[in-house]
Write a protein that holds these residues in place. Structure first.
Motif, PDB file in Angstrom:
ATOM      1  N   GLN A  78     -33.745   1.973 -16.775  1.00  0.00           N
ATOM      2  CA  GLN A  78     -33.550   3.164 -15.957  1.00  0.00           C
ATOM      3  C   GLN A  78     -34.513   3.157 -14.794  1.00  0.00           C
ATOM      4  O   GLN A  78     -35.526   2.442 -14.804  1.00  0.00           O
ATOM      5  CB  GLN A  78     -33.716   4.425 -16.805  1.00  0.00           C
ATOM      6  N   GLY A  79     -34.185   3.945 -13.795  1.00  0.00           N
ATOM      7  CA  GLY A  79     -35.049   4.071 -12.632  1.00  0.00           C
ATOM      8  C   GLY A  79     -34.750   3.046 -11.556  1.00  0.00           C
ATOM      9  O   GLY A  79     -34.000   2.096 -11.751  1.00  0.00           O
ATOM     10  N   ARG A 178     -32.411   9.343  -8.020  1.00  0.00           N
ATOM     11  CA  ARG A 178     -31.919   7.973  -8.179  1.00  0.00           C
ATOM     12  C   ARG A 178     -31.218   7.546  -6.890  1.00  0.00           C
ATOM     13  O   ARG A 178     -30.331   8.254  -6.398  1.00  0.00           O
ATOM     14  CB  ARG A 178     -30.948   7.882  -9.362  1.00  0.00           C
TER      15      ARG A 178
END
Length: 205
Positions: A78-79, A178
């Motif tokens: 993630q990220g 994001r």
């Protein structure tokens, strides 16, 4: 005098802010650019043009919004600086998580902005054979045109899969914090269509 100094200070701040905003806008434009198929028309060699268009599509495929859910292992990342998903989760038998912690426990049918949690009705990991984290764009190309490693699809079916599938489309609207993948989903679909029509050639691995 005080008013004059105050005015100059405000002017400097305004100039700096304008400069920063201009830089940000330029950066945003550059980072979100995705060339059209027509922009490669001057490449006479069809195979080379096809491979070059796939390389352009690679800006989308190698973006964290895609690679985070096409990981090399069994855990999503993630990220924008891909790190292991927290809390720790694994794909499970169907890619939707373990029975004790299914993806939809947290990931609902749409992005949940108050909690900054992304969402989609079909939220899940890509199958192991479709993992392309850390692969070159040439390796991803060979993989994505192989029915044994692309979900059993003909290359023609990739046009709609990448250009219209709503789970793929989430990557352009990922929600708060994001960065989206470059361009638009329609532009990515156009690149895939042009790539297929020119023989679906791949860049060198």
């Amino acid at each position: 005098m005080f008013s004059d100094a105050r005015f100059k200070t405000m002017a400097v701040i305004a100039a700096l802010a304008g400069s920063l905003c201009t830089g940000y806008a330029a950066s945003e434009t550059a980072s979100h650019a995705l060339a059209s198929p027509e922009s490669f028309a001057d490449i006479a060699d069809t195979e080379k043009r096809s491979a070059t268009m796939f390389t352009e599509l690679g800006k989308v495929l190698t973006h964290p919004r895609c690679t985070n859910c096409h990981p090399a292992g069994d855990s999503p990342r993630q990220g924008d600086n891909p790190h292991l998903h927290q809390p720790p989760v694994t794909r499970g038998a169907d890619g939707h998580g373990l029975e004790s912690m299914r993806c939809h426990t947290c990931h609902q049918k749409a992005n949940f902005e108050p909690g900054r949690i992304p969402g989609h009705p079909e939220w899940h990991l890509a199958p192991r054979e479709m993992a392309w984290e850390d692969k070159t764009i040439g390796e991803i190309c060979e993989q994505i045109r192989d029915p044994a490693r692309n979900g059993g699809r003909k290359v023609e079916e990739l046009i709609d899969h990448i250009g219209k599938d709503t789970l793929v489309g989430w990557a352009w609207k990922p929600g708060f914090g994001r960065s989206p993948v470059p361009g638009t989903q329609a532009q990515a679909g156009a690149l895939v269509e042009a790539w297929v029509k020119t023989g679906a050639a791949c860049p060198a691995p």
